[in-house]
Design an enzyme around this catalytic site. Structure first.
Site, PDB file in Angstrom:
ATOM      1  N   CYS A  94       0.844  -1.194   0.000  1.00 35.47           N
ATOM      2  CA  CYS A  94       0.000   0.000   0.000  1.00 35.47           C
ATOM      3  C   CYS A  94       0.876   1.240   0.000  1.00 35.47           C
ATOM      4  CB  CYS A  94      -0.890  -0.015   1.244  1.00 35.47           C
ATOM      5  SG  CYS A  94      -2.055   1.349   1.317  1.00 35.47           S
ATOM      6  N   HIS A 136      -8.713  -3.969  -2.930  1.00 31.36           N
ATOM      7  CA  HIS A 136      -7.862  -3.207  -2.010  1.00 31.36           C
ATOM      8  C   HIS A 136      -8.320  -1.745  -1.966  1.00 31.36           C
ATOM      9  CE1 HIS A 136      -3.685  -2.190  -0.352  1.00 31.36           C
ATOM     10  NE2 HIS A 136      -4.199  -1.015  -0.638  1.00 31.36           N
ATOM     11  N   GLU A 137      -8.543  -1.162  -3.137  1.00 34.60           N
ATOM     12  CA  GLU A 137      -8.879   0.266  -3.203  1.00 34.60           C
ATOM     13  C   GLU A 137     -10.287   0.539  -2.683  1.00 34.60           C
ATOM     14  OE1 GLU A 137      -6.534   2.327  -3.631  1.00 34.60           O
ATOM     15  OE2 GLU A 137      -5.143   0.742  -4.217  1.00 34.60           O
ATOM     16  N   HIS A 140     -10.378   0.780   0.918  1.00 37.02           N
ATOM     17  CA  HIS A 140      -9.915   2.071   1.445  1.00 37.02           C
ATOM     18  C   HIS A 140     -11.079   3.028   1.676  1.00 37.02           C
ATOM     19  CE1 HIS A 140      -5.581   2.327   1.758  1.00 37.02           C
ATOM     20  NE2 HIS A 140      -5.383   1.792   0.564  1.00 37.02           N
TER      21      HIS A 140
HETATM   22 ZN    ZN Z   1      -3.664   0.930  -0.193  1.00 35.01          ZN
END
Ligand code: ZN
Length: 182
Positions: A94, A136-137, A140
């Site tokens: 990340c 993953h995004e 977030h």
């Molecule tokens: Zn990340």
């Protein structure tokens, strides 16, 4: 009018509270939003080997993701995973914790609904690394970090092999032992 994209944003690091917030949906698709998306992309390109970035990583708690990975450029506003299948396990890192990677299990394939910068609705289906990247995004945007899903007890630095105890990084990311830096 002259187009100006200024690199006024810095990538925020684990420990900053904004990374744990639920980001707000984008509701107005005007030129200010376009500037923000451009700034987000520009911040991604300034990073060393980043493939993707979410707006909270530049301190903006809005549901925006930019991905430039495997010859694919995507700007996703209000992205939502509407279905997923299969599993894959692999190393992930990340931009908000530079250099360190850990093993994460994700869906192999995801179908994602999102809006483009003009508000048009789009649905895509991706698998493999790009599917991992999308998951993953999108995490977030809900204040979820990859370390919440790492299956090992340590993170490892991809170049130096330095190890970090996962629990220490989790504590840091949750605001414990966090000292504000300017
Ligand atoms: Zn990340």
């Amino acid at each position: 009018m002259k187009k100006r994209i200024k690199s006024k944003y810095k990538i925020v690091q684990f420990g900053q509270p904004v990374l744990r917030e639920i980001a707000k949906p984008v509701t107005v698709f005007h030129h200010k939003l376009h500037e923000l998306v451009d700034s987000l992309a520009e911040t991604l390109y300034r990073s060393e080997d980043g493939a993707a970035i979410a707006a909270p990583q530049i301190g903006v708690s809005k549901r925006i993701v930019v991905i430039d990975y495997e010859d694919e450029y995507l700007e996703l506003l209000n992205p939502e995973i509407i279905s997923s299948s299969g599993t894959q396990t692999g190393y992930e890192g990340c931009l908000s914790l530079p250099g360190f990677i850990g093993n994460v299990t994700r869906a192999q394939t995801v179908k994602v609904k999102y809006q483009d910068r003009d508000g048009n609705e789009i649905t895509i289906e991706k698998n493999g690394n790009l599917a991992r990247c999308l998951q993953h995004e999108i995490d977030h945007l809900d204040g979820i970090l990859f370390i919440d899903k790492v299956i090992d007890k340590f993170l490892v630095h991809q170049d130096t092999d330095e190890k970090l105890k996962l629990q220490d990084v989790l504590d840091l990311s949750n605001g414990k032992n966090f000292e504000a830096t300017t």
